[in-house]
Design a protein around this motif. Structure first.
Motif, PDB file in Angstrom:
ATOM      1  N   SER A  70       6.914 -12.140 -31.674  1.00 13.28           N
ATOM      2  CA  SER A  70       6.131 -12.089 -32.907  1.00 13.28           C
ATOM      3  C   SER A  70       5.424 -13.400 -33.175  1.00 13.28           C
ATOM      4  N   ALA A  71       5.999 -14.517 -32.729  1.00 14.22           N
ATOM      5  CA  ALA A  71       5.363 -15.815 -32.945  1.00 14.22           C
ATOM      6  C   ALA A  71       4.047 -15.924 -32.201  1.00 14.22           C
ATOM      7  N   LEU A  72       3.847 -15.116 -31.127  1.00 13.41           N
ATOM      8  CA  LEU A  72       2.607 -15.146 -30.347  1.00 13.41           C
ATOM      9  C   LEU A  72       1.747 -13.913 -30.582  1.00 13.41           C
ATOM     10  N   GLY A  73       2.169 -13.006 -31.472  1.00 14.93           N
ATOM     11  CA  GLY A  73       1.370 -11.829 -31.777  1.00 14.93           C
ATOM     12  C   GLY A  73       1.400 -10.773 -30.705  1.00 14.93           C
ATOM     13  N   LEU A  74       2.532 -10.631 -29.980  1.00 16.90           N
ATOM     14  CA  LEU A  74       2.639  -9.627 -28.911  1.00 16.90           C
ATOM     15  C   LEU A  74       3.119  -8.320 -29.540  1.00 16.90           C
ATOM     16  N   GLY A  75       2.178  -7.507 -30.030  1.00 25.04           N
ATOM     17  CA  GLY A  75       2.505  -6.342 -30.848  1.00 25.04           C
ATOM     18  C   GLY A  75       3.352  -5.314 -30.132  1.00 25.04           C
ATOM     19  N   GLN A  76       3.001  -4.920 -28.885  1.00 20.60           N
ATOM     20  CA  GLN A  76       3.774  -3.893 -28.178  1.00 20.60           C
ATOM     21  C   GLN A  76       5.192  -4.379 -27.916  1.00 20.60           C
ATOM     22  N   ALA A  77       5.328  -5.618 -27.471  1.00 23.34           N
ATOM     23  CA  ALA A  77       6.667  -6.142 -27.179  1.00 23.34           C
ATOM     24  C   ALA A  77       7.514  -6.216 -28.436  1.00 23.34           C
ATOM     25  N   VAL A  78       6.921  -6.637 -29.563  1.00 23.50           N
ATOM     26  CA  VAL A  78       7.670  -6.713 -30.824  1.00 23.50           C
ATOM     27  C   VAL A  78       8.146  -5.326 -31.232  1.00 23.50           C
ATOM     28  N   THR A  79       7.267  -4.313 -31.101  1.00 25.60           N
ATOM     29  CA  THR A  79       7.638  -2.946 -31.497  1.00 25.60           C
ATOM     30  C   THR A  79       8.806  -2.438 -30.655  1.00 25.60           C
ATOM     31  N   ILE A  80       8.753  -2.627 -29.337  1.00 25.80           N
ATOM     32  CA  ILE A  80       9.830  -2.137 -28.474  1.00 25.80           C
ATOM     33  C   ILE A  80      11.119  -2.895 -28.743  1.00 25.80           C
ATOM     34  N   ALA A  81      11.045  -4.231 -28.870  1.00 27.20           N
ATOM     35  CA  ALA A  81      12.253  -5.021 -29.117  1.00 27.20           C
ATOM     36  C   ALA A  81      12.881  -4.663 -30.463  1.00 27.20           C
ATOM     37  N   SER A  82      12.058  -4.439 -31.484  1.00 24.61           N
ATOM     38  CA  SER A  82      12.592  -4.059 -32.794  1.00 24.61           C
ATOM     39  C   SER A  82      13.259  -2.696 -32.729  1.00 24.61           C
ATOM     40  N   THR A  83      12.693  -1.776 -31.941  1.00 17.49           N
ATOM     41  CA  THR A  83      13.327  -0.468 -31.779  1.00 17.49           C
ATOM     42  C   THR A  83      14.683  -0.595 -31.087  1.00 17.49           C
ATOM     43  N   ILE A  84      14.759  -1.431 -30.042  1.00 17.47           N
ATOM     44  CA  ILE A  84      16.043  -1.651 -29.361  1.00 17.47           C
ATOM     45  C   ILE A  84      17.060  -2.238 -30.339  1.00 17.47           C
ATOM     46  N   GLU A  85      16.632  -3.199 -31.170  1.00 19.62           N
ATOM     47  CA  GLU A  85      17.540  -3.825 -32.137  1.00 19.62           C
ATOM     48  C   GLU A  85      18.053  -2.793 -33.139  1.00 19.62           C
ATOM     49  N   ALA A  86      17.160  -1.905 -33.587  1.00 17.83           N
ATOM     50  CA  ALA A  86      17.550  -0.923 -34.599  1.00 17.83           C
ATOM     51  C   ALA A  86      18.458   0.159 -34.024  1.00 17.83           C
ATOM     52  N   GLU A  87      18.259   0.543 -32.735  1.00 19.77           N
ATOM     53  CA  GLU A  87      19.000   1.649 -32.142  1.00 19.77           C
ATOM     54  C   GLU A  87      20.159   1.186 -31.255  1.00 19.77           C
ATOM     55  N   ALA A  88      20.395  -0.115 -31.156  1.00 14.75           N
ATOM     56  CA  ALA A  88      21.387  -0.633 -30.200  1.00 14.75           C
ATOM     57  C   ALA A  88      22.782  -0.080 -30.450  1.00 14.75           C
ATOM     58  N   ARG A  89      23.162   0.150 -31.677  1.00 17.97           N
ATOM     59  CA  ARG A  89      24.543   0.564 -31.998  1.00 17.97           C
ATOM     60  C   ARG A  89      24.739   2.077 -31.915  1.00 17.97           C
ATOM     61  N   ILE A  90      23.645   2.875 -31.831  1.00 15.59           N
ATOM     62  CA  ILE A  90      23.813   4.328 -31.916  1.00 15.59           C
ATOM     63  C   ILE A  90      23.230   5.076 -30.710  1.00 15.59           C
ATOM     64  N   ALA A  91      22.199   4.516 -30.058  1.00 16.11           N
ATOM     65  CA  ALA A  91      21.546   5.219 -28.949  1.00 16.11           C
ATOM     66  C   ALA A  91      22.384   5.086 -27.669  1.00 16.11           C
ATOM     67  N   SER A  92      22.131   6.004 -26.740  1.00 17.26           N
ATOM     68  CA  SER A  92      22.858   5.957 -25.466  1.00 17.26           C
ATOM     69  C   SER A  92      22.382   4.774 -24.644  1.00 17.26           C
ATOM     70  N   LEU A  93      23.268   4.323 -23.732  1.00 14.48           N
ATOM     71  CA  LEU A  93      22.913   3.170 -22.905  1.00 14.48           C
ATOM     72  C   LEU A  93      21.791   3.516 -21.932  1.00 14.48           C
ATOM     73  N   GLN A  94      21.677   4.796 -21.504  1.00 17.52           N
ATOM     74  CA  GLN A  94      20.591   5.181 -20.619  1.00 17.52           C
ATOM     75  C   GLN A  94      19.238   5.022 -21.322  1.00 17.52           C
ATOM     76  N   VAL A  95      19.194   5.450 -22.620  1.00 22.75           N
ATOM     77  CA  VAL A  95      17.956   5.295 -23.389  1.00 22.75           C
ATOM     78  C   VAL A  95      17.634   3.818 -23.578  1.00 22.75           C
ATOM     79  N   MET A  96      18.672   3.011 -23.828  1.00 22.18           N
ATOM     80  CA  MET A  96      18.447   1.581 -24.012  1.00 22.18           C
ATOM     81  C   MET A  96      17.965   0.930 -22.721  1.00 22.18           C
TER      82      MET A  96
END
Length: 914
Positions: free
Chosen positions: A845-871
């Motif tokens: 986010s400090a460099l404005g990498l929009g796609q990477a920020v979106t994917i990383a934020s999704t991983i952070e939000a789903e890390a505790r509930i999604a399957s490891l294959q999806v992660m």
């Protein structure tokens, strides 16, 4: 001609006579009353001033006598101030002291010391005399004060419970020095105030500076230690000589509770004051007598006036009554009635005019009856015609009501049955995973989304127009900054202009610092409509928007003038008068391509009129058009926050705490460029250690860190007893409602979302968190590897060289984080997976990498509930997005290739705190 009325012998019998008598009596009584009141007011003022002047003279005379009494004794002390060496000199000193006691009966005791404070002589009217006793009086406060000041006077004290006395000390002026002390009996002052005659029941007394009563004719008040400081402070301000201004006095109550007029005069050379009181009943007695005489005279004059007015009303009211009775008979239809008045004035002329009117009315009656019959026939015919017209108007009204109902039903369909499915379509297009699509599919989805947004705009325009026509649109007045409003509108429309290759320019310098009060929402709708039209009807060239403040003139107040200029197709002069009407387009073909229906300018016109403004146009076919909007420019009702320049005048010490080096380095550069001193820490533990030894004004604290998180670190900082707790600002990429509630519960009311823009940081530093709330975050585009607009702003802020270092640092750090993400998936460590994803999102986010920020934020939000294959698949997508971002950064100018080596970037990230 009959029934002639003779009014010569009639007297006043009606209400007019009573009114006339009352009016004359009231007028004369009012004049006499006003004269009496004014005279009484001036007499009261003169009497009070006279009494105050007499009291002032008595007080000043008594003050001069008291001052002279004490001054004479002080001068007589010089007799015992001669040389005192040797036995012969002491004997002479003794004789001088005895002579002084005989000449000044008020002196009770007399003492003389040498320069060292040893007693040389002590004479008393009650004790034995001492000569050359040598008693050491150097520590006596009175001796010390006399030696230091030259002269000394003590406060008034009492002996044997009733005799006031005063201690006087005077320094001997001859070379060997010493002090002469005298105890002075102040019975003289008591006798002076007792003998003063102030009217019949007036009193005079003396108080010292503290308000304590010194002398009073009634000794009881003196012995009680009565304090009159509040009374002393309530007197009017004295003149330059210390006395009250002539004629000034104070209405108050004396010691005995009587209402008195009181004046004060200070005693010269002493901190005493002489107060003279005179009872108000005695002072105002002449005024009361004058008022009584005036009332008696007024009553007599009123009686004479009433009698005179009754006599005069008889001759005046009788002809008027004759006129009234004659006019009443003529009004009843007795046109042969005549009025006979012989007064030789205007009343007789008025009676003759009544008689002439009756004669003419009698002649016109027959003619009028014929005309009435003719008019009656014509009126009957007109009524028949009006009835048929009324039936037609009723039918037209019913048709108009049906049309209005049909229009309302149509707008309801537009508002619900069209907008609802369109919102669903746009929502589905928004959530499609475009990064997995081909370039062709992405274009098709974007075309569908654009078409849907065009339909939504059409429905919104139709509903806006219907609300404006129905008069249901209202103003929402609040303070706004016109410069910021125009800048936001330009930023929103800039992508559309760039897609057509148009230059969109903004000139807001004349209103850059302005703050106004109005409806910014409606102003924004006008500006966006004008910009959208300019872009639609301009194929090449540029579009310029600007604003200025127009000063008030005689017809109107200050105005905000907004101008939008384009180099488009232009408008024919004949069309310029019609383009502000509903559903009118300059070029229907262009309107069809852009999706417009000719409502934009009509809505702008109605919105401008609603706000009390206007809109106009100047255009030339083939050259371009300029639209002007003039709106009232009311001043803002609140004070704006202090500017960044003002904040820079008082630099802060800011501690940036973040375990992610890229974010930490970007924040450090932004804050340093704002003129503040920056310290950095990579963990909560390091921040606590640094705060123990350095003073910090503000802590910019990341909420998700390895070890102690942000909330724990904030609690630990507040628990340090040895320091003044700095302001703590939360820095986080997680802005979900649950996280916001946790931060507010922890007392963290000011939140900067990641990526932290320079504007958000400047806002925090400017107000130093005197307000609270969540600051606006930068909206990064999730459809592109790099948000060019955001990155351009960051590069402009930190500089090209530092940006190269940051990119190189991200390349190294993000690679390490990807390895951590892979290990976390292999080990099934979901907590480590969540923490590493947060670190990656923060860095990207400090460099404005929009796609990477979106994917990383999704991983952070789903890390505790999604399957490891999806992660695992998400981490693979993240690695791909990182590669695309680095490639895009390289294409922007070889930033990575031209950046500093990885090891140098790491050293920069791990540099010691400033």
């Amino acid at each position: 001609m009959s029934g002639i009325i003779d009014a010569a012998g009639h007297g006043p019998r009606g209400a007019l006579a009573r009114k006339y008598a009352l009016f004359v009596g009231f007028a004369i009584s009012l004049a006499l009353g006003i004269n009496g009141i004014v005279g009484t007011i001036f007499a009261f003022s003169d009497q009070r001033a006279l009494v105050a002047r007499v009291q002032q003279e008595q007080a000043q005379a008594a003050a001069q006598r008291i001052s002279g009494f004490v001054g004479d004794i002080a001068r007589q002390l010089d007799w015992v101030s001669l040389s005192s060496s040797g036995a012969l000199a002491l004997e002479e000193l003794h004789l001088d002291g005895l002579r002084l006691l005989r000449l000044a009966p008020a002196i009770l005791d007399l003492r003389r010391t040498d320069a060292e404070g040893r007693e040389l002589l002590a004479l008393s009217r009650t004790d034995r005399d001492r000569i050359g006793a040598g008693t050491d009086l150097s520590s006596d406060p009175i001796v010390q004060a006399a030696l230091a000041q030259g002269t000394f006077r003590s406060g008034v004290e009492f002996r044997r419970g009733s005799e006031p006395y005063l201690l006087l000390g005077k320094r001997v002026t001859e070379t060997k020095g010493g002090v002469v002390l005298a105890t002075v009996n102040l019975t003289f002052i008591k006798e002076l105030v007792s003998q003063m005659k102030v009217g019949v029941e007036g009193r005079a007394y003396v108080v010292d500076r503290s308000g304590r009563l010194i002398a009073h004719p009634d000794l009881r008040f003196v012995l009680r230690g009565t304090n009159l400081l509040p009374l002393l402070q309530a007197y009017p301000r004295p003149d330059v000589e210390g006395a009250m201004l002539p004629g000034n006095s104070l209405s108050t109550r004396d010691i005995e509770g009587r209402a008195v007029l009181s004046v004060v005069a200070p005693v010269p050379n002493l901190d005493w004051s002489v107060i003279v009181d005179l009872p108000q009943s005695e002072a105002y007695a002449p005024i009361y007598a004058s008022i009584l005489r005036s009332l008696i005279i007024l009553a007599g004059a009123l009686l004479i006036t009433v009698i005179t007015s009754i006599l005069l009303s008889g001759r005046l009211v009788a002809p008027v009554r004759a006129l009234t009775e004659g006019a009443a008979r003529i009004g009843e239809g007795q046109l042969d009635e005549r009025i006979d008045i012989r007064t030789g004035d205007e009343l007789q002329e008025l009676g003759d005019q009544f008689n002439l009117m009756a004669a003419r009315l009698q002649e016109s009656r027959s003619i009028l009856e014929d005309k009435v019959s003719q008019r009656t026939a014509a009126l009957a015919k007109a009524l028949d015609q009006a009835s048929s017209g009324q039936r037609a108007a009723e039918q037209a009204r019913e048709l108009a009501e049906e049309a209005t109902k049909a229009k309302s039903r149509f707008l309801a369909v537009v508002g619900h049955d069209i907008r609802t499915p369109l919102s669903g379509v746009l929502g589905v297009l928004e959530i499609l995973d475009r990064k997995r699509m081909s370039q062709r599919d992405r274009r098709l989805v974007e075309m569908a989304a654009t078409s849907g947004e065009t339909l939504i705009d059409l429905a919104n325009a139709t509903l806006d127009l219907s609300r404006l026509e129905a008069g249901t649109e209202s103003l929402e007045m609040r303070d706004y900054e016109p410069g910021a409003l125009l800048a936001a509108a330009v930023a929103l429309m800039r992508p559309a202009a760039e897609r057509k290759g148009l230059a969109l320019r903004l000139d807001i310098e004349p209103v850059a610092m302005a703050r106004l009060n109005g409806d910014p929402g409606k102003i924004n709708r006008i500006v966006q409509n004008l910009l959208r039209n300019a872009i639609s009807f301009t194929d090449a060239g540029e579009i310029e928007i600007g604003a200025a403040l127009e000063p008030a003139d005689g017809a109107s107040g200050p105005m905000l003038v907004i101008a939008v200029h384009d180099t488009g197709i232009g408008i024919d002069p004949a069309m310029q008068r019609r383009i502000f009407q509903d559903f009118v387009q300059v070029d229907p073909e262009t309107g069809r391509r852009s999706g417009g229906v000719g409502l934009g300018l009509a809505i702008c016109t109605k919105l401008a009129n609603l706000m009390g403004g206007s809109i106009s146009v100047f255009s030339e076919v083939g050259v371009g058009s300029t639209f002007w909007v003039r709106l009232p420019a009311a001043a803002a009702t609140s004070v704006a926050h202090s500017s960044h320049a003002e904040t820079a005048e008082t630099p802060l010490v800011v501690l940036v705490v973040d375990d992610e080096p890229v974010t930490r380095e970007v924040a450090r550069i932004m804050i340093a460029k704002a003129g503040h001193r920056v310290l950095t820490a990579s963990s909560g533990e390091a921040a606590l250690a640094l705060l123990a030894s350095k003073r910090v004004d503000l802590v910019l604290l990341d909420m998700h860190m390895t070890g102690m998180d942000g909330i724990e670190t904030a609690a630990a900082i507040r628990a340090i007893p040895e320091i003044a707790c700095p302001t703590i600002v939360a820095l986080t990429a997680d802005v979900s409602p649950e996280t916001m509630r946790r931060l507010l519960a922890a007392g963290l009311t000011t939140i900067v979302p990641k990526p932290a823009t320079s504007a958000a940081l400047r806002q925090v530093l400017t107000r130093n968190t005197r307000g609270s709330g969540r600051l606006a975050n930068a909206n990064l585009s999730p459809d592109h590897p790099v948000d060019d607009t955001f990155l351009d702003e960051q590069a402009l802020l930190v500089g090209a060289e530092r940006m190269g270092r940051l990119v190189a640092l991200f390349q190294t750090v993000s690679g390490d984080i990807l390895e951590q993400l892979g290990r976390a998936i292999d080990q099934g460590d979901r907590k480590a997976l969540e923490r590493a994803a947060h670190q990656f999102a923060s860095s990207a986010s400090a460099l404005g990498l929009g796609q990477a920020v979106t994917i990383a934020s999704t991983i952070e939000a789903e890390a505790r509930i999604a399957s490891l294959q999806v992660m695992a698949q998400a981490v693979a997508d993240l690695a791909q997005a990182r590669g695309e971002a680095l490639a895009a950064l390289a294409l922007r100018g070889g930033t990575v290739a031209k950046g500093v080596p990885d090891d140098q970037a790491l050293r920069s990230a791990k540099m010691p705190s400033l």
